[in-house]
Design a protein around this motif. Sequence first.
Motif, PDB file in Angstrom:
ATOM      1  N   GLY A 291     -15.185  33.137  80.193  1.00 14.58           N
ATOM      2  CA  GLY A 291     -16.278  33.892  80.793  1.00 14.58           C
ATOM      3  C   GLY A 291     -16.589  35.202  80.100  1.00 14.58           C
ATOM      4  N   TYR A 292     -16.118  35.397  78.863  1.00 14.02           N
ATOM      5  CA  TYR A 292     -16.378  36.639  78.135  1.00 14.02           C
ATOM      6  C   TYR A 292     -17.821  36.612  77.643  1.00 14.02           C
ATOM      7  CZ  TYR A 292     -15.247  40.732  75.279  1.00 14.02           C
ATOM      8  OH  TYR A 292     -15.201  42.000  74.744  1.00 14.02           O
ATOM      9  N   VAL A 293     -18.662  37.499  78.159  1.00 18.85           N
ATOM     10  CA  VAL A 293     -20.103  37.383  77.993  1.00 18.85           C
ATOM     11  C   VAL A 293     -20.548  37.447  76.535  1.00 18.85           C
ATOM     12  CG1 VAL A 293     -20.471  39.866  78.373  1.00 18.85           C
ATOM     13  CG2 VAL A 293     -22.334  38.240  78.803  1.00 18.85           C
ATOM     14  N   HIS A 294     -19.954  38.318  75.731  1.00 22.33           N
ATOM     15  CA  HIS A 294     -20.362  38.432  74.330  1.00 22.33           C
ATOM     16  C   HIS A 294     -20.036  37.152  73.559  1.00 22.33           C
ATOM     17  CE1 HIS A 294     -21.296  42.574  75.092  1.00 22.33           C
ATOM     18  NE2 HIS A 294     -20.042  42.844  75.430  1.00 22.33           N
ATOM     19  N   ALA A 295     -18.933  36.506  73.937  1.00 21.13           N
ATOM     20  CA  ALA A 295     -18.576  35.238  73.300  1.00 21.13           C
ATOM     21  C   ALA A 295     -19.536  34.131  73.735  1.00 21.13           C
ATOM     22  CB  ALA A 295     -17.137  34.857  73.632  1.00 21.13           C
ATOM     23  N   GLU A 296     -19.975  34.169  74.987  1.00 18.53           N
ATOM     24  CA  GLU A 296     -20.955  33.187  75.463  1.00 18.53           C
ATOM     25  C   GLU A 296     -22.247  33.309  74.658  1.00 18.53           C
ATOM     26  OE1 GLU A 296     -19.548  32.842  80.144  1.00 18.53           O
ATOM     27  OE2 GLU A 296     -21.110  34.271  79.575  1.00 18.53           O
ATOM     28  N   TYR A 297     -22.664  34.526  74.416  1.00 24.50           N
ATOM     29  CA  TYR A 297     -23.870  34.744  73.600  1.00 24.50           C
ATOM     30  C   TYR A 297     -23.677  34.185  72.190  1.00 24.50           C
ATOM     31  CZ  TYR A 297     -27.009  37.155  70.406  1.00 24.50           C
ATOM     32  OH  TYR A 297     -27.913  37.435  69.405  1.00 24.50           O
ATOM     33  N   MET A 298     -22.524  34.466  71.588  1.00 24.63           N
ATOM     34  CA  MET A 298     -22.283  33.980  70.225  1.00 24.63           C
ATOM     35  C   MET A 298     -22.199  32.458  70.163  1.00 24.63           C
ATOM     36  SD  MET A 298     -22.533  36.372  68.097  1.00 24.63           S
ATOM     37  CE  MET A 298     -22.059  35.347  66.686  1.00 24.63           C
ATOM     38  N   TYR A 320     -26.456  30.397  76.305  1.00 25.45           N
ATOM     39  CA  TYR A 320     -27.328  31.553  76.511  1.00 25.45           C
ATOM     40  C   TYR A 320     -27.522  31.824  78.007  1.00 25.45           C
ATOM     41  CZ  TYR A 320     -28.842  32.048  71.598  1.00 25.45           C
ATOM     42  OH  TYR A 320     -28.891  32.291  70.245  1.00 25.45           O
ATOM     43  N   LEU A 321     -27.714  30.769  78.771  1.00 23.47           N
ATOM     44  CA  LEU A 321     -27.933  30.939  80.211  1.00 23.47           C
ATOM     45  C   LEU A 321     -26.713  31.550  80.893  1.00 23.47           C
ATOM     46  CD1 LEU A 321     -29.886  27.664  81.081  1.00 23.47           C
ATOM     47  CD2 LEU A 321     -30.747  30.009  81.195  1.00 23.47           C
ATOM     48  N   LYS A 322     -25.515  31.160  80.443  1.00 21.82           N
ATOM     49  CA  LYS A 322     -24.297  31.754  81.009  1.00 21.82           C
ATOM     50  C   LYS A 322     -24.276  33.263  80.741  1.00 21.82           C
ATOM     51  CE  LYS A 322     -21.282  27.672  80.568  1.00 21.82           C
ATOM     52  NZ  LYS A 322     -20.861  27.544  81.968  1.00 21.82           N
ATOM     53  N   ALA A 323     -24.624  33.641  79.507  1.00 18.02           N
ATOM     54  CA  ALA A 323     -24.621  35.063  79.154  1.00 18.02           C
ATOM     55  C   ALA A 323     -25.729  35.809  79.892  1.00 18.02           C
ATOM     56  CB  ALA A 323     -24.785  35.221  77.642  1.00 18.02           C
ATOM     57  N   ILE A 324     -26.890  35.179  80.036  1.00 20.53           N
ATOM     58  CA  ILE A 324     -28.004  35.806  80.741  1.00 20.53           C
ATOM     59  C   ILE A 324     -27.626  36.072  82.190  1.00 20.53           C
ATOM     60  CG2 ILE A 324     -30.341  35.391  81.620  1.00 20.53           C
ATOM     61  CD1 ILE A 324     -30.854  33.856  78.973  1.00 20.53           C
ATOM     62  N   GLY A 325     -26.877  35.145  82.784  1.00 23.81           N
ATOM     63  CA  GLY A 325     -26.436  35.326  84.158  1.00 23.81           C
ATOM     64  C   GLY A 325     -25.567  36.551  84.350  1.00 23.81           C
ATOM     65  N   LYS A 326     -25.029  37.086  83.252  1.00 20.16           N
ATOM     66  CA  LYS A 326     -24.197  38.292  83.312  1.00 20.16           C
ATOM     67  C   LYS A 326     -24.922  39.504  82.738  1.00 20.16           C
ATOM     68  CE  LYS A 326     -20.091  35.418  83.066  1.00 20.16           C
ATOM     69  NZ  LYS A 326     -19.073  34.838  82.209  1.00 20.16           N
ATOM     70  N   GLY A 327     -26.243  39.342  82.553  1.00 26.04           N
ATOM     71  CA  GLY A 327     -27.045  40.489  82.144  1.00 26.04           C
ATOM     72  C   GLY A 327     -27.121  40.745  80.654  1.00 26.04           C
ATOM     73  N   HIS A 328     -26.818  39.757  79.807  1.00 29.27           N
ATOM     74  CA  HIS A 328     -26.834  39.955  78.360  1.00 29.27           C
ATOM     75  C   HIS A 328     -28.277  39.888  77.862  1.00 29.27           C
ATOM     76  CE1 HIS A 328     -25.788  39.633  74.129  1.00 29.27           C
ATOM     77  NE2 HIS A 328     -24.517  39.855  74.446  1.00 29.27           N
ATOM     78  N   VAL A 329     -28.826  41.036  77.460  1.00 36.99           N
ATOM     79  CA  VAL A 329     -30.235  41.131  77.089  1.00 36.99           C
ATOM     80  C   VAL A 329     -30.537  40.334  75.823  1.00 36.99           C
ATOM     81  CG1 VAL A 329     -32.073  42.716  76.416  1.00 36.99           C
ATOM     82  CG2 VAL A 329     -30.457  43.375  78.205  1.00 36.99           C
ATOM     83  N   SER A 330     -29.684  40.413  74.811  1.00 37.85           N
ATOM     84  CA  SER A 330     -29.937  39.696  73.556  1.00 37.85           C
ATOM     85  C   SER A 330     -29.963  38.188  73.778  1.00 37.85           C
ATOM     86  CB  SER A 330     -28.868  40.058  72.516  1.00 37.85           C
ATOM     87  OG  SER A 330     -28.956  41.409  72.154  1.00 37.85           O
ATOM     88  N   ALA A 331     -29.133  37.698  74.690  1.00 39.19           N
ATOM     89  CA  ALA A 331     -29.142  36.265  74.984  1.00 39.19           C
ATOM     90  C   ALA A 331     -30.476  35.855  75.585  1.00 39.19           C
ATOM     91  CB  ALA A 331     -28.000  35.920  75.938  1.00 39.19           C
ATOM     92  N   GLU A 332     -31.030  36.708  76.444  1.00 35.54           N
ATOM     93  CA  GLU A 332     -32.325  36.405  77.060  1.00 35.54           C
ATOM     94  C   GLU A 332     -33.424  36.347  76.000  1.00 35.54           C
ATOM     95  OE1 GLU A 332     -35.123  38.048  80.741  1.00 35.54           O
ATOM     96  OE2 GLU A 332     -33.249  39.067  80.205  1.00 35.54           O
ATOM     97  N   ARG A 333     -33.397  37.293  75.078  1.00 37.82           N
ATOM     98  CA  ARG A 333     -34.400  37.310  74.011  1.00 37.82           C
ATOM     99  C   ARG A 333     -34.241  36.106  73.088  1.00 37.82           C
ATOM    100  NH1 ARG A 333     -33.503  43.705  72.567  1.00 37.82           N
ATOM    101  NH2 ARG A 333     -34.671  44.574  74.343  1.00 37.82           N
ATOM    102  N   SER A 334     -32.991  35.777  72.758  1.00 38.02           N
ATOM    103  CA  SER A 334     -32.745  34.647  71.855  1.00 38.02           C
ATOM    104  C   SER A 334     -33.194  33.333  72.475  1.00 38.02           C
ATOM    105  CB  SER A 334     -31.261  34.572  71.497  1.00 38.02           C
ATOM    106  OG  SER A 334     -30.863  35.702  70.758  1.00 38.02           O
ATOM    107  N   LEU A 335     -32.931  33.171  73.768  1.00 33.25           N
ATOM    108  CA  LEU A 335     -33.336  31.935  74.431  1.00 33.25           C
ATOM    109  C   LEU A 335     -34.858  31.836  74.506  1.00 33.25           C
ATOM    110  CD1 LEU A 335     -32.677  29.366  75.939  1.00 33.25           C
ATOM    111  CD2 LEU A 335     -32.464  30.703  78.049  1.00 33.25           C
ATOM    112  N   GLU A 336     -35.517  32.944  74.801  1.00 34.00           N
ATOM    113  CA  GLU A 336     -36.982  32.943  74.864  1.00 34.00           C
ATOM    114  C   GLU A 336     -37.574  32.571  73.508  1.00 34.00           C
ATOM    115  OE1 GLU A 336     -40.675  36.050  75.778  1.00 34.00           O
ATOM    116  OE2 GLU A 336     -38.590  36.681  75.993  1.00 34.00           O
TER     117      GLU A 336
END
Length: 399
Positions: A291-298, A320-336
């Motif tokens: 559940g480490y958010v930065h690793a989820e993004y990577m 990306y969705l897992k990271a977005i659920g924890k507020g990771h802004v870059s993951a949201e942008r990457s998924l979009e």
Amino acid sequence: MDFADRGTLADNIDEIGDRREEIAKQISSGLVYLQGMDFVHRKIRTSNILLTRNFDAKIAGFGSDDMDCDERWMAPELRSDSPQYSFYSDIFALGMVMRKMGKGSEDYMRWMVRCLDEEPKKRPLECPIVTTEDVDPAPMIDSTNSGRLQALKSMAHKNGDVANYIGAMYRAGSKVPIDEEEALKWFLIAANLGNARAQNTMGVHYHDRGDCVAAEGWYLKAAKQGYQEAWSNFGDLLFTQDRFVEAAEWYHMAAAVNDAHAQYSLGKMYFDVWLNDTLALEWFNKAAVQGYVHAEYMMGYMYQHGRGTRPDDEKAEEWYLKAIGKGHVSAERSLEKMRHDRRAWVQIRESEWDMTSMEDDEGNLDPTKILLSFKNFSLGPEEYFLHAMEESMKNAKER
């Protein structure tokens, strides 16, 4: 003073349910206070723990002069002709109380095992999972003594665990005003007395202020005592100094005990420094499944771009969705952006264009011609279309 409406813990052992950890924390906090009074209780047992109506625990049993002759509660060092009572023997008895209360969380069980260690000085004098926000030592003693904080301070100069506790009190503002300077004073006392947690705290203090020499000294002291958080923190310090091999050694130690930050850091090291995408993906995955958010993004990035694995938009979107659920802004942008590119490429494929019209003289796709052609589409900015085309062609070659 609160009345112990429920009687003793022994009377209520079947009624405590999930309160066992909180009760154990309160007993432990009371014992810290007694250490500050330089007082060894000698008779910690379920029949000497009183419970209020709300199941708050109070240590009692101070009035009897008899020694603790019940071997069920006795530490190994007391089972001799010359028993050596100490704070550590009280901690062993706490472990027996915890065992009597039954199985709890993983942290609770690990704490209980440490309390029951045959080697006295390996028993924790303070609760390893307690926070100053959870309990305050003063109310846990069934007495009317005053000067409790002063008693703790008098003990703290020879007990690193108590000094660290006082530092935490001032940092959190628990029953005292928040005072970071006073907190650091007590953390330093605790660190010099050998408290590993305080040594790590001092390392963080100097690390944050850019004093790498002082930070390294304190991190190393804590790390050599086996304080796991210091392993990862020391790795971070070494990494920022480009001492990558040394950093990896400490990260590996922390990663071996499932420190998610250390696992992620190893992934970044293999990704950015040693350019090994396969191992980077492996370490990112170890941290991400915790559940480490930065690793989820990577993990999303690796699957999107086919780094260390075949490209897989579905898996990329999942991470990306897992990271977005924890507020990771870059993951949201990457998924979009990934979804936008996907729609663009679908539109390109369905257009049935003559791709040869976009090739240069050598048969390669010409970005300029592609952009000119894309101007006829209304899906979005031209750069999205170009990026989608380049990514798709790259992925097609890799397949």
